[in-house]
Every structure is written in structure tokens, then in C-alpha cells.
Design a protein around this motif. Sequence first.
Motif, short mmCIF file in Angstrom:
data_model
loop_
_atom_site.label_atom_id
_atom_site.label_comp_id
_atom_site.label_asym_id
_atom_site.label_seq_id
_atom_site.Cartn_x
_atom_site.Cartn_y
_atom_site.Cartn_z
N UNK A 1 1.26 12.76 -8.70
CA UNK A 1 0.07 12.93 -7.86
C UNK A 1 -0.92 11.79 -8.09
N UNK A 2 -1.05 11.31 -9.32
CA UNK A 2 -1.90 10.15 -9.60
C UNK A 2 -1.35 8.92 -8.88
N UNK A 3 -0.05 8.75 -8.90
CA UNK A 3 0.59 7.62 -8.21
C UNK A 3 0.28 7.69 -6.72
N UNK A 4 0.37 8.86 -6.12
CA UNK A 4 0.05 9.03 -4.69
C UNK A 4 -1.43 8.71 -4.44
N UNK A 5 -2.31 9.09 -5.37
CA UNK A 5 -3.73 8.79 -5.23
C UNK A 5 -3.96 7.28 -5.23
N UNK A 6 -3.31 6.58 -6.15
CA UNK A 6 -3.44 5.11 -6.21
C UNK A 6 -2.95 4.47 -4.92
N UNK A 7 -1.84 4.96 -4.41
CA UNK A 7 -1.33 4.45 -3.14
C UNK A 7 -2.33 4.71 -2.01
N UNK A 8 -2.95 5.87 -2.02
CA UNK A 8 -3.96 6.20 -1.03
C UNK A 8 -5.17 5.28 -1.08
N UNK A 9 -5.36 4.65 -2.24
CA UNK A 9 -6.45 3.68 -2.41
C UNK A 9 -6.00 2.27 -2.05
N UNK A 10 -4.77 2.14 -1.53
CA UNK A 10 -4.28 0.83 -1.09
C UNK A 10 -3.43 0.09 -2.09
N UNK A 11 -3.18 0.69 -3.24
CA UNK A 11 -2.34 0.03 -4.25
C UNK A 11 -0.87 0.06 -3.81
N UNK A 12 -0.17 -1.01 -4.09
CA UNK A 12 1.27 -1.08 -3.87
C UNK A 12 1.94 -0.67 -5.17
N UNK A 13 2.73 0.39 -5.12
CA UNK A 13 3.35 0.95 -6.32
C UNK A 13 4.85 0.73 -6.26
N UNK A 14 5.41 0.21 -7.34
CA UNK A 14 6.86 0.14 -7.51
C UNK A 14 7.18 0.86 -8.81
N UNK A 15 8.10 1.82 -8.72
CA UNK A 15 8.43 2.59 -9.92
C UNK A 15 9.93 2.84 -9.99
N UNK A 16 10.44 2.75 -11.20
CA UNK A 16 11.82 3.14 -11.47
C UNK A 16 11.79 4.63 -11.77
N UNK A 17 12.64 5.39 -11.06
CA UNK A 17 12.68 6.83 -11.21
C UNK A 17 14.13 7.29 -11.32
N UNK B 1 0.80 -1.22 0.00
CA UNK B 1 0.00 0.00 0.00
C UNK B 1 0.83 1.27 0.00
N UNK B 2 2.09 1.17 -0.34
CA UNK B 2 3.00 2.32 -0.34
C UNK B 2 3.61 2.50 -1.72
N UNK B 3 4.24 3.66 -1.93
CA UNK B 3 4.97 3.95 -3.17
C UNK B 3 6.44 3.69 -2.92
N UNK B 4 7.03 2.79 -3.71
CA UNK B 4 8.46 2.51 -3.64
C UNK B 4 9.11 3.01 -4.92
N UNK B 5 10.15 3.82 -4.75
CA UNK B 5 10.95 4.28 -5.89
C UNK B 5 12.24 3.46 -5.92
N UNK B 6 12.54 2.91 -7.09
CA UNK B 6 13.80 2.20 -7.30
C UNK B 6 14.71 3.16 -8.04
N UNK B 7 15.84 3.50 -7.41
CA UNK B 7 16.74 4.52 -7.96
C UNK B 7 18.14 3.94 -8.11
N UNK B 8 18.94 4.61 -8.94
CA UNK B 8 20.33 4.22 -9.13
C UNK B 8 20.79 4.64 -10.51
N UNK B 9 22.09 4.47 -10.77
CA UNK B 9 22.63 4.90 -12.06
C UNK B 9 22.12 4.03 -13.21
N UNK B 10 22.26 4.54 -14.42
CA UNK B 10 21.87 3.78 -15.61
C UNK B 10 22.59 2.43 -15.62
N UNK B 11 21.84 1.40 -15.99
CA UNK B 11 22.44 0.08 -16.17
C UNK B 11 22.69 -0.69 -14.88
N UNK B 12 22.15 -0.23 -13.76
CA UNK B 12 22.44 -0.91 -12.48
C UNK B 12 21.47 -2.05 -12.18
#
Length: 169
Positions: A84-100, A34-45
Motif C-alpha cells: 500500500x505504501x508502494x501504491x501511495x508513492x506511485x500515486x505521488x508520481x514516483x516510478x517504482x521497480x520492484x522484484x517480487x 509514475x507506475x509500479x512495475x513488478x519484475x517476476x520470475x524463477x530464482x536465479x533468472x
Amino acid sequence: MSPAQTATLAADSITLAHRQFTVAENLSVTLPTGKVTAIVGPNGCGKSTLLNGLARIHAPAKGSVLLDEPTSALDLGHQIEVFELIRTLSGQGKTIAMVVHDLASACRYADHMVAMKAGKIIEEGTPAEIVSPELVQDLYGVSCDLIQDPATGSPLLVNVRRNSNFSAA
């Protein structure tokens, strides 16, 4: 939202490959439900490869949303709209994983962050827990100072500058 409508995204001791190349070995990760997770790091990691691995293991229909660079090629206004849409989805209980790739946006909009380098998870936790000048240096070869964002309380990178002798490999 009932537990049946949310999803825990997790992988234990998986090996991830892209074509014939092994990107990560013995990788374990559990993303908060139910949270937003950002996966971060350099290109190609291995960020996108990790996301693809999670997609193969878990059915998105079970309450998870997996996004690979959802704001790539968008202007600033549309980036904010997507986040903001991603935060809204999380607020609805969705588990979000995103590469940023934009660390500032990851800090501002994510509840949880996974920092990767060379196929390994090197830090994991809330942005406030893990983002430091040392992490930014290790991931991207840039120096910075951190302040607290007055609007959100999240880490805010300032005075960002490139180091001439850095190698992301």
C-alpha cells in the motif's frame, strides 16, 4: 507532478553480470513513468541483477524507487502495508521497480509486469495482459487456473499445483 520530478527507467541492449557470470545479454526494457512495475520470475533468472543494472544507470533521486523483494520475511499484514505504501508513492508520481516473488501480490499491486526467465524478458505488459496459465507454467512449472479478483480486477491464481517434470533452468 511535473515531468522533472518523475523518472523513466530504461535500459537498451545492456549486458548484466553477477560477479564473473553473465546473467543477461542484449537486454532492453523501458518501465512506465509514475507506475509500479513488478519484475517476476524463477530464482536465479536475473531479476535482482536487472534491478541492480537499472540502479547503476539511473539515479534514484530523480523520482524512481528500486526495491529488491521489499516484502521478503514479512508477515501478511506487513506485506500489505508495504504494498500500500508502494501504491501511495506511485500515486505521488514516483516510478517504482520492484522484484517480487509472490505472483499474486505482483498481479494485485503492479501496473506493469516484466516476466523473466534464464536472463531474458519473456513477457512484458499489464498483469491482465500477460499473466496466463501458460506463463505461470513456463516460469514456475506449476499449473493453475485464473479468475478475476473481484476487488481489483487483477488476475488471481487458483487451484495452483506443482508439475513433477519441470525444470526452471
